[in-house]
Design a protein around this motif. Structure first.
Motif, PDB file in Angstrom:
ATOM      1  N   ALA A 117       9.428  19.054  -4.218  1.00 16.65           N
ATOM      2  CA  ALA A 117      10.737  18.508  -4.577  1.00 16.65           C
ATOM      3  C   ALA A 117      11.675  18.463  -3.387  1.00 16.65           C
ATOM      4  CB  ALA A 117      11.361  19.355  -5.686  1.00 16.65           C
ATOM      5  N   LYS A 118      11.396  19.298  -2.359  1.00 14.92           N
ATOM      6  CA  LYS A 118      12.261  19.304  -1.178  1.00 14.92           C
ATOM      7  C   LYS A 118      12.058  18.055  -0.325  1.00 14.92           C
ATOM      8  CE  LYS A 118      12.729  24.287  -0.490  1.00 14.92           C
ATOM      9  NZ  LYS A 118      12.474  25.389   0.453  1.00 14.92           N
ATOM     10  N   TYR A 119      10.880  17.449  -0.452  1.00 16.40           N
ATOM     11  CA  TYR A 119      10.592  16.294   0.391  1.00 16.40           C
ATOM     12  C   TYR A 119      11.350  15.083  -0.115  1.00 16.40           C
ATOM     13  CZ  TYR A 119       6.889  18.213   3.282  1.00 16.40           C
ATOM     14  OH  TYR A 119       6.181  18.935   4.203  1.00 16.40           O
ATOM     15  N   LYS A 120      11.917  14.359   0.796  1.00 22.97           N
ATOM     16  CA  LYS A 120      12.532  13.088   0.417  1.00 22.97           C
ATOM     17  C   LYS A 120      11.437  12.059   0.214  1.00 22.97           C
ATOM     18  CE  LYS A 120      16.806  13.903   2.952  1.00 22.97           C
ATOM     19  NZ  LYS A 120      17.655  13.462   4.066  1.00 22.97           N
ATOM     20  N   GLU A 121      11.805  11.016  -0.486  1.00 25.35           N
ATOM     21  CA  GLU A 121      10.839   9.931  -0.703  1.00 25.35           C
ATOM     22  C   GLU A 121      10.515   9.283   0.621  1.00 25.35           C
ATOM     23  OE1 GLU A 121      10.955   5.734  -2.963  1.00 25.35           O
ATOM     24  OE2 GLU A 121      11.702   7.465  -4.047  1.00 25.35           O
ATOM     25  N   ARG A 122       9.203   9.263   0.958  1.00 27.45           N
ATOM     26  CA  ARG A 122       8.811   8.682   2.233  1.00 27.45           C
ATOM     27  C   ARG A 122       7.933   7.474   2.007  1.00 27.45           C
ATOM     28  NH1 ARG A 122       6.649  13.022   6.363  1.00 27.45           N
ATOM     29  NH2 ARG A 122       4.973  13.153   4.864  1.00 27.45           N
ATOM     30  N   LYS A 123       8.077   6.494   2.889  1.00 29.74           N
ATOM     31  CA  LYS A 123       7.309   5.260   2.756  1.00 29.74           C
ATOM     32  C   LYS A 123       6.232   5.266   3.830  1.00 29.74           C
ATOM     33  CE  LYS A 123      11.345   2.930   0.978  1.00 29.74           C
ATOM     34  NZ  LYS A 123      12.443   2.039   1.230  1.00 29.74           N
ATOM     35  N   MET A 124       5.002   5.229   3.386  1.00 24.83           N
ATOM     36  CA  MET A 124       3.906   5.270   4.337  1.00 24.83           C
ATOM     37  C   MET A 124       2.961   4.120   4.056  1.00 24.83           C
ATOM     38  SD  MET A 124       2.994   9.252   4.916  1.00 24.83           S
ATOM     39  CE  MET A 124       2.440   9.620   3.273  1.00 24.83           C
ATOM     40  N   PRO A 125       2.378   3.550   5.091  1.00 21.82           N
ATOM     41  CA  PRO A 125       1.440   2.444   4.879  1.00 21.82           C
ATOM     42  C   PRO A 125       0.168   2.950   4.219  1.00 21.82           C
ATOM     43  CG  PRO A 125       1.463   3.077   7.174  1.00 21.82           C
ATOM     44  CD  PRO A 125       2.547   3.872   6.513  1.00 21.82           C
ATOM     45  N   MET A 126      -0.320   2.182   3.290  1.00 18.64           N
ATOM     46  CA  MET A 126      -1.513   2.571   2.552  1.00 18.64           C
ATOM     47  C   MET A 126      -2.727   1.908   3.196  1.00 18.64           C
ATOM     48  SD  MET A 126      -1.927   2.151  -1.474  1.00 18.64           S
ATOM     49  CE  MET A 126      -3.499   2.238  -2.299  1.00 18.64           C
ATOM     50  N   PRO A 127      -3.872   2.591   3.241  1.00 25.16           N
ATOM     51  CA  PRO A 127      -5.054   1.973   3.857  1.00 25.16           C
ATOM     52  C   PRO A 127      -5.419   0.672   3.155  1.00 25.16           C
ATOM     53  CG  PRO A 127      -5.421   4.301   3.394  1.00 25.16           C
ATOM     54  CD  PRO A 127      -4.125   3.929   2.751  1.00 25.16           C
ATOM     55  N   SER A 128      -5.999  -0.257   3.927  1.00 28.59           N
ATOM     56  CA  SER A 128      -6.433  -1.544   3.362  1.00 28.59           C
ATOM     57  C   SER A 128      -7.921  -1.498   3.126  1.00 28.59           C
ATOM     58  CB  SER A 128      -6.123  -2.679   4.339  1.00 28.59           C
ATOM     59  OG  SER A 128      -4.741  -2.810   4.508  1.00 28.59           O
ATOM     60  N   LYS A 129      -8.334  -1.993   1.974  1.00 34.32           N
ATOM     61  CA  LYS A 129      -9.748  -2.061   1.660  1.00 34.32           C
ATOM     62  C   LYS A 129     -10.104  -3.474   1.275  1.00 34.32           C
ATOM     63  CE  LYS A 129     -10.817   2.465  -0.186  1.00 34.32           C
ATOM     64  NZ  LYS A 129     -11.081   3.192  -1.401  1.00 34.32           N
ATOM     65  N   ARG A 130     -11.287  -3.888   1.643  1.00 32.27           N
ATOM     66  CA  ARG A 130     -11.802  -5.130   1.095  1.00 32.27           C
ATOM     67  C   ARG A 130     -12.114  -4.900  -0.380  1.00 32.27           C
ATOM     68  NH1 ARG A 130     -16.595  -7.170   4.365  1.00 32.27           N
ATOM     69  NH2 ARG A 130     -15.018  -7.864   5.815  1.00 32.27           N
ATOM     70  N   ARG A 131     -12.028  -5.931  -1.161  1.00 33.41           N
ATOM     71  CA  ARG A 131     -12.116  -5.750  -2.604  1.00 33.41           C
ATOM     72  C   ARG A 131     -13.469  -5.181  -3.022  1.00 33.41           C
ATOM     73  NH1 ARG A 131     -13.460  -9.005  -6.767  1.00 33.41           N
ATOM     74  NH2 ARG A 131     -12.615  -8.365  -8.758  1.00 33.41           N
ATOM     75  N   SER A 132     -14.535  -5.563  -2.313  1.00 31.44           N
ATOM     76  CA  SER A 132     -15.846  -5.048  -2.700  1.00 31.44           C
ATOM     77  C   SER A 132     -15.905  -3.541  -2.562  1.00 31.44           C
ATOM     78  CB  SER A 132     -16.936  -5.690  -1.841  1.00 31.44           C
ATOM     79  OG  SER A 132     -16.653  -5.475  -0.477  1.00 31.44           O
ATOM     80  N   VAL A 133     -15.178  -2.999  -1.584  1.00 28.04           N
ATOM     81  CA  VAL A 133     -15.144  -1.543  -1.439  1.00 28.04           C
ATOM     82  C   VAL A 133     -14.313  -0.928  -2.554  1.00 28.04           C
ATOM     83  CG1 VAL A 133     -14.657   0.336   0.150  1.00 28.04           C
ATOM     84  CG2 VAL A 133     -15.336  -1.870   1.048  1.00 28.04           C
ATOM     85  N   LEU A 134     -13.226  -1.631  -2.946  1.00 30.25           N
ATOM     86  CA  LEU A 134     -12.386  -1.132  -4.040  1.00 30.25           C
ATOM     87  C   LEU A 134     -13.202  -1.018  -5.322  1.00 30.25           C
ATOM     88  CD1 LEU A 134      -9.109  -3.174  -3.564  1.00 30.25           C
ATOM     89  CD2 LEU A 134      -9.315  -0.718  -3.448  1.00 30.25           C
TER      90      LEU A 134
END
Length: 1437
Positions: A117-134
């Protein structure tokens, strides 16, 4: 089996009310039990389990009027579970079945949630996957990762699609990128990368409404690949350029994910580095300085702790078999061992008489299979303790040495190979087992038990078979006194995964029984009084089996207590009032306290007294170390210790009073065993005694410990023969101590406390962390949502001279990408807050894929091994090297106040030579160089056309080896005039003209035509007809960058530039004027252009590299370069040289277009592209024309080495002879490839090629004298030196011996050209450096790696402050994520660099030019524009 802990939780949540439970029919209860089993084995998902269970229970739950039946089941179940659980605060937060209750603590869960709860909301890039891997990751629970073959087919289709379409997105049927950007601006984000990680419990994405708005599955599927375009932390300007938050303008092609990453990494969390480094420091790494404010031990040095003396017992048996014989003859009908089934009913009672008889059966055979002292494997399931005990004592009576091991389930069990290695080293040839177990073992085709990997050949002996005959009545086995001979061997798996056998002697075994009997208060009279004082041995599958046995002592593990909680409502009439000791066997695990508390809360109402719970500590080496004695009736048990985790990480005991988040609650494990001497010593180095408030390894000296590691005398001495010493170096005792591998301290009242084990110890930057503590923290992060049945592995790996923490968790089959990423980021925050340590790698794997230990838990060492080998196949990975790696080398200190003059003086004072060198002085070289009188190269051509019109200058060969075209001096001049005539009417003097031609005479003629007309030419490689999508943009880019106003080309290429296929890749309407030079009319040539000064620009040289260098060459520089090459290579009109290079830039261009005209020699031109269809073309031409000097590129050399390596005999039969070659020069603009050069020389030595003839030449495009060095034709062998790579990183040159660690071989690039002076300059001050320093004419810092097996290419480039590594994957797409950690590790280890982004792509995506050089600029542009169609993109936070 440990997984049953979590499956039972759901039983509690979904259990019907007691009244309903009593009325359930037997078949319904059976079906519920089957469902439970399916769930625990992973055969059914959580959702399916709840659905089926709800259907089964629906008819038996009273319906509420007016409520939908499907809803009321859930509500009723929930209400009933709350009613059941309301009595215990320890149950109130239990949710779905994803927690491993051994690590559960309400206090710790609350602490983790408070920290998050102490952490502020942070924006981080999410890894990219090709759809077949998803898709693969969600189905992986059912399909093993390496069995899918669809990924290879998809890869081939993708490759064709990429060549045929303008962008990867259109090939996949996606909307255009511009349309997507517009959607992003309007705020309609549909990409899962848009999730900004909420730091509050149960947090959701800020884009929840946008996600809800897109309820069409088709739209979500279509956009799965476009995960990189949401704008976070960026703003749009009206003119369309993207601006970062600090105002740096960025081209709008850059994907927003890179922008997010830059913002994330702008201020990486890293402690300050040291101010400067010492050049001779061993590793040139930053040494971790200890924190002056860290807590340190302050107590007195401890004194050894003695247990109570062993009592002398009259009539004590001389050995364990003797005791068995005594009870078997004096109390034959007394029960020795009772086994219970899953329902708690006795299934087998072994009396002393029956046991003795069975043992005798085993010990006698007509023919002796084994000799006394031989080792025998005992392979019994853990639910058959009776037969195991029979076999164990049978071996003791027969004087054999039993080696108990678990039942192997498959031929490839985790750790099975190490078990086999132990059996082999112990010389085991016979395995004892039961008939049922033997039938269940994997069989070979012959029907015999299969040979397991790494195991010796075993003879399997069934102990309960009919062939085991009863011994004669007069047979009595020899009963000897307990000696120091080996009684049995117990195996242990180390932290690294190796298996060791711990030998226990007969005397130690007897002494252990003596000490346990005294500690637990066993008496002989108890046996006479109907054996009320007996251990109740619970098989792992049983529910609480204390019912009806009236046992006085029970030995359980914390998981048994947990399972008992799950089933206690089925057994209403249980009474535990008979128990006087409930021994917790794994009390050495600090987290067992949670199970003890929960068990006490539930069963206190059933007669369980708090003081009965007796945790004990044991280890494989020391056996039982300490056990809590039951106090007097009514006396409360000892209290608990609440310790600061921060203090424990520094091995200091501090009772936490202020910060309540980072605490560890531990209970004591009682007093030391009778007759034992115990002390606590430092973990590392010399075993000094610890201070009283210091945590160390517990050592024990006693007659009842293990004796040695079988066959390992060196390790035995370190572990079993430790001599603890005081701070003054005096041994505390003359008795050797055994290290127990338990970490702890001695608390008040001489109670022993355990806080961890050596196997789980991770030392990161000098601080100690326990793996179990980290597991508990990870499980406390939103447990019900994510982790599959609490299966988390935590271990450390050594990277760059320090340990790094790796967390691997199994995710639930129904977990989404967004859930995964959110959970991962929250785990990182929680571990950082609670433990103040960074996680190096967090990996998620599909459910049921981590290797299992024999009892069902996770096999940690096998998991670690798979991680290091790249065989873990995770479905999500998050690497965080920026926060963890704090010991990188300190960068070189800038000294702005020191100027060039100071550098010279400083070097002179220090006795260093200035790093400079010169070629021969051109002025003093007298030669008959008629071309010297001309200032311009075009004048030389006109002079040669008049003086020697018919002298052949160029000869071009085709793939068949025949002459495709030739040009004499006059022919070249006439063709150049026609080009000049065509240009003069259309262009102005000084205009830039792009020449787009395949290698040949046309390129040379148009080059001189441009010079005649006063235009400035730039040569451009033509686009590849089959690969326009990637090659045409390069042509467009060079034309634009060079500001060319006209393109000269052939008719075929002109059609290509304006074709429909070209329109898909570039805007064909934006081409400048395009002229076709195939059929130029013969017109009277106007006056040739004469440049006013030789310093005017002659031509442009464009190199496609990471940055793309456009260098202009003046007329004077062109002439000087030609003269230097002529003098160095001894070129004159009667010579012939063969050139197999690309003619578009650098030295290749100079040799193709300039040198023949200047020197008058004949050039035999072999286009490198032709070698693809005829690998022997170049060497055959060299042999045919008896060429003495030839030039090639590394790619040509590689093609010849690979394509002709096995064909030297065939070439010799075709009369290919290379003995004429005096000099074969490889033109390099990179570091010399020594291995390739040497293999080329060895292969073609059989054709007469002298190894001394092969050498390298090094050029620099940005230098006005384009070529720095070239091997002389008659020079000595090129020198190879080895330099220290670590010193290179600090711009120092240190020579080392061949084979030294961190050595890098460098090959001499020949002599410096005549008239060229070289000085090594400081890159910042431009002042000269000493000869041991590395300056601007140095080496590339990070060579792109090529895997030794030749299957995998990688390329690196930088962009702002990020290092991006692109790796080609040949194989299954499921292996893509394995590469992320491997690449990050190897770059850190080898180059001391942190990788910012790892991009995994298909084979062939990294663009390679015909010279074999990687086109990093194209790669970078494709990456930034999101056009690589990567399999996976990992952003190392």
């Amino acid at each position: 089996m440990a997984e049953r802990t979590s499956s039972g939780l759901l039983t509690m949540m979904l259990e019907p009310t007691p009244a309903v439970a009593m009325t359930l029919p037997a078949e319904v209860r059976e079906k519920l039990a089957e469902l439970e089993l399916e769930l625990s084995e992973g055969d059914i998902t959580q959702k399916g389990y709840e659905k089926k269970r709800g259907k089964l229970l629906a008819p038996y739950i009273p319906q509420i009027q007016g409520v939908d039946p499907s809803l009321q089941i859930d509500n009723r179940i929930q209400a009933s579970s709350q009613a059941v659980l309301s009595g215990s605060k320890h149950h109130k937060s239990r949710t779905a079945n994803t927690r491993d209750e051994r690590f559960r603590s309400d206090l710790h869960t609350e602490a983790v949630q408070a920290a998050l709860a102490k952490y502020k909301e942070r924006k981080m890039p999410m890894p990219s996957k090709r759809r077949s891997v998803l898709v693969q990751s969600s189905v992986e629970a059912c399909t093993p990762p390496d069995t899918s073959s669809a990924s290879e087919d998809e890869g081939s289709l993708r490759r064709q699609g990429r060549l045929a379409t303008s962008t990867p997105y259109q090939g996949h049927g996606h909307p255009a990128v511009e349309h997507w950007f517009n959607r992003v601006i309007q705020g309609s984000s549909t990409s899962s990368s848009a999730s900004s990680t909420s730091s509050h419990p149960g947090g959701r994405s800020v884009n929840t409404t946008a996600h809800a708005a897109l309820n069409a599955n088709a739209a979500a599927t279509a956009l799965a690949d476009l995960m990189a375009h949401t704008q976070l932390g960026c703003e749009w300007r009206s003119e369309g350029s993207l601006t970062l938050m600090d105002g740096v303008p960025v081209n709008s092609r850059v994907s927003s994910k890179i922008q997010q990453l830059l913002n994330t990494l702008k201020r990486p969390k890293r402690p300050p580095l040291r101010e400067f480094f010492v050049d001779d420091f061993e590793e040139l790494l930053d040494v971790q300085q200890s924190d002056p404010n860290q807590p340190r031990p302050e107590g007195q040095h401890m004194s050894p702790l003695e247990g109570e003396p062993l009592e002398v017992v009259n009539n004590w048996p001389p050995s364990l078999p003797a005791a068995l014989q005594r009870w078997g003859t004096t109390h034959p009908k007394s029960p020795c061992l009772t086994a219970l089934d899953n329902a708690g009913k006795p299934v087998y009672t072994l009396t002393y008489e029956a046991g003795y008889t069975l043992l005798n059966k085993l010990s006698t055979r007509n023919e002796p299979l084994l000799m006394p002292g031989d080792r025998v494997a005992l392979v019994f399931p853990n639910n058959d303790p009776v037969m195991f005990m029979v076999a164990f004592y049978g071996c003791l009576l027969a004087e054999l040495v039993p080696v108990p091991i678990e039942v192997p389930l498959t031929r490839k069990d985790a750790g099975s190979q190490q078990i086999g290695f132990l059996l082999g080293s112990c010389g085991v040839t016979l395995a004892l087992t039961t008939d049922a177990c033997q039938k269940g073992l994997p069989k070979a085709q012959t029907g015999e038990v299969a040979t397991f990997k790494g195991w010796p050949r075993l003879l399997w002996f069934v102990t309960d078979g009919k062939h085991v005959v009863k011994p004669p009545k007069d047979w009595h086995p020899p009963i000897r006194e307990a000696s120091n001979d080996i009684a049995y061997i117990e195996y242990k798996t180390s932290k690294e995964g190796s298996t060791m056998g711990i030998t226990v002697s007969n005397s130690a075994m007897l002494a252990h029984c003596h000490a346990l009997t005294q500690a637990c208060g066993y008496t002989e009279e108890c046996h006479e009084s109907d054996a009320r004082d007996q251990h109740s041995l619970l098989p792992d599958e049983s529910q609480p089996a204390l019912l009806d046995t009236e046992a006085r002592v029970a030995v359980v593990k914390s998981r048994d207590m947990h399972w008992s909680l799950l089933a206690q409502r089925d057994q209403r009439d249980i009474s535990l009032s008979s128990l006087r000791m409930l021994i917790v066997a794994d009390g050495a695990n600090p987290w067992s306290i949670s199970s003890c508390d929960a068990f006490l809360n539930v069963f206190q109402a059933r007669g369980l007294r708090p003081e009965v719970i007796c945790p004990c500590a044991s280890s494989s080496e020391a056996m039982t170390v300490a056990i809590r004695r039951p106090p007097e009736m009514g006396v409360p048990p000892p209290g608990k210790a609440v310790l600061s985790m921060g203090g424990l990480s520094h091995s200091v005991i501090r009772v936490d009073t202020e910060e309540k988040l980072s605490v560890l609650t531990v209970q004591d494990v009682g007093q030391v065993m009778p007759g034992a001497l115990v002390c606590v010593v430092r973990v590392e180095g010399t075993p000094y005694l610890c201070q009283t408030d210091e945590v160390g390894e517990i050592c024990m000296s006693s007659g009842c410990t293990g004796v040695a590691y079988y066959g390992l005398p060196g390790m035995t001495k370190n572990i079993f023969e430790t001599i603890p010493i005081t701070s003054s170096g005096i041994p505390i005792s003359d008795r050797p101590f055994t290290r127990t591998s338990l970490l702890g301290f001695v608390g008040p009242d001489s109670l022993v406390f355990i806080v961890g084990k050596m196997d789980g110890l991770m030392v990161v930057s000098g601080r100690r962390h326990n793996a179990d503590d980290v597991v508990a923290t990870a499980l406390a992060v939103e447990p019900m949502k994510f982790v599959y049945r609490g299966r988390i592995a935590v271990f450390s790996v050594s990277v760059l001279h320090d340990e790094r923490i790796v967390v691997v968790a199994e995710q639930r089959p129904d977990a989404s990408e967004e859930d995964s990423f959110q959970w991962m980021s929250r785990v990182l925050q929680a571990i950082d807050s609670i433990h103040q340590v960074g996680v190096y790698c967090l990996a998620l794997v599909p459910a049921n894929t981590l290797p299992k230990a024999p009892l069902g838990g996770i096999h940690i060492s096998e998991t670690k091994q798979r991680f290091l080998e790249g065989a873990l196949h995770p479905c999500n990975v998050l690497m965080c090297p920026h926060t963890c790696v704090t010991n990188l080398p300190k960068p070189r200190q800038k000294q702005p106040e020191v100027g060039p003059a100071s550098m010279i003086v400083g070097n002179l004072v220090a006795g260093k030579r200035i790093a400079q060198a010169c070629g021969r002085d051109v002025g003093q070289l007298e030669d008959n160089d008629q071309a010297r009188k001309f200032l311009y190269i075009q004048d030389v051509l006109q002079w040669r056309a008049q003086a020697t019109p018919d002298h052949p200058l160029f000869l071009v060969l085709n793939a068949k080896g025949t002459v495709a075209s030739t040009a004499t001096c006059l022919q070249l001049h006439k063709r150049a005039e026609r080009v000049a005539t065509a240009l003069m009417g259309r262009l102005n003097t000084g205009d830039h003209v792009a020449l787009v031609y395949p290698p040949g005479i046309d390129l040379i003629a148009t080059f001189y035509g441009c010079l005649y007309a006063g235009c400035v030419p730039v040569t451009v490689r033509p686009p590849h007809p089959q690969n326009l999508a990637t090659t045409l943009p390069t042509v467009k880019m060079i034309v634009e960058v060079s500001k060319s106003v006209c393109i000269l080309t052939s008719q075929a290429i002109m059609k290509l530039l304006k074709s429909k296929e070209a329109a898909a890749a570039v805007d064909i309407k934006s081409w400048p004027m395009v002229l076709d030079t195939d059929d130029l009319p013969r017109k009277k040539t106007p006056q040739m252009y004469k440049p006013p000064t030789p310093e005017m620009l002659a031509y442009l040289d464009f190199s496609v590299s990471t940055t793309g260098i456009l260098a202009g060459m003046s007329h004077a520089a062109t002439s000087a370069l030609c003269r230097s090459i002529k003098l160095q290579c001894e070129l004159y009109p009667s010579r012939q040289i063969a050139i197999c290079l690309d003619p578009y830039c650098g030295l290749g261009f100079a040799l193709w277009c300039l040198c023949s005209v200047y020197s008058g020699h004949q050039s035999i031109l072999v286009p490198p592209l032709e070698l693809e269809s005829n690998a022997s073309l170049w060497l055959a031409a060299v042999s045919q024309y008896k060429v003495r000097v030839t030039f090639c590129s590394y790619s040509v050399m590689e093609m010849c080495t690979k394509g002709l390596g096995s064909q030297t005999e065939a070439l010799r039969l075709r009369n290919v002879n290379l003995s004429c070659v005096r000099t074969c020069m490889v033109v390099a603009e990179e570091r010399p490839r020594i291995a390739l050069t040497q293999s080329f020389s060895k292969i073609f030595k059989d054709l007469g090629l002298s190894p001394r003839a092969v050498s390298t030449t090094f050029g620099c495009r940005s230098n006005r004298l384009g070529k720095l060095a070239e091997q002389g034709t008659a020079g000595p062998d090129p020198t190879t030196v080895y330099v220290d790579m670590r010193a290179l990183r600090h711009d120092r040159v240190r020579l080392v011996e061949r084979g030294s660690p961190h050595s890098l071989p460098l090959m001499e690039s020949g002599k410096i050209l005549p008239g060229v002076k070289v000085i090594i300059a400081n890159t910042e001050t431009k002042g000269p450096l000493g000869d041991s320093h590395l300056g601007e004419d140095g080496l590339p810092r990070l060579p792109a790696a090529h895997r030794a097996d030749g299957r995998q290419w990688s390329a690196v480039f930088t962009w702002t402050n990020l290092l991006v590594v692109v790796v080609e994957l040949e194989g299954s797409e499921q292996e893509a994520l394995d590469l992320v950690a491997l690449v990050t590790n190897v770059v850190l280890e080898e180059h001391y660099l942190i990788v910012g982004v790892v991009v995994v792509v298909d084979p062939g995506v990294i663009p390679i030019n015909s010279r074999g050089e990687k086109q990093r600029m194209h790669l970078r542009d494709g990456f930034l524009a999101d056009q690589l169609d990567p399999i996976y993109v990992a952003y190392n936070m």
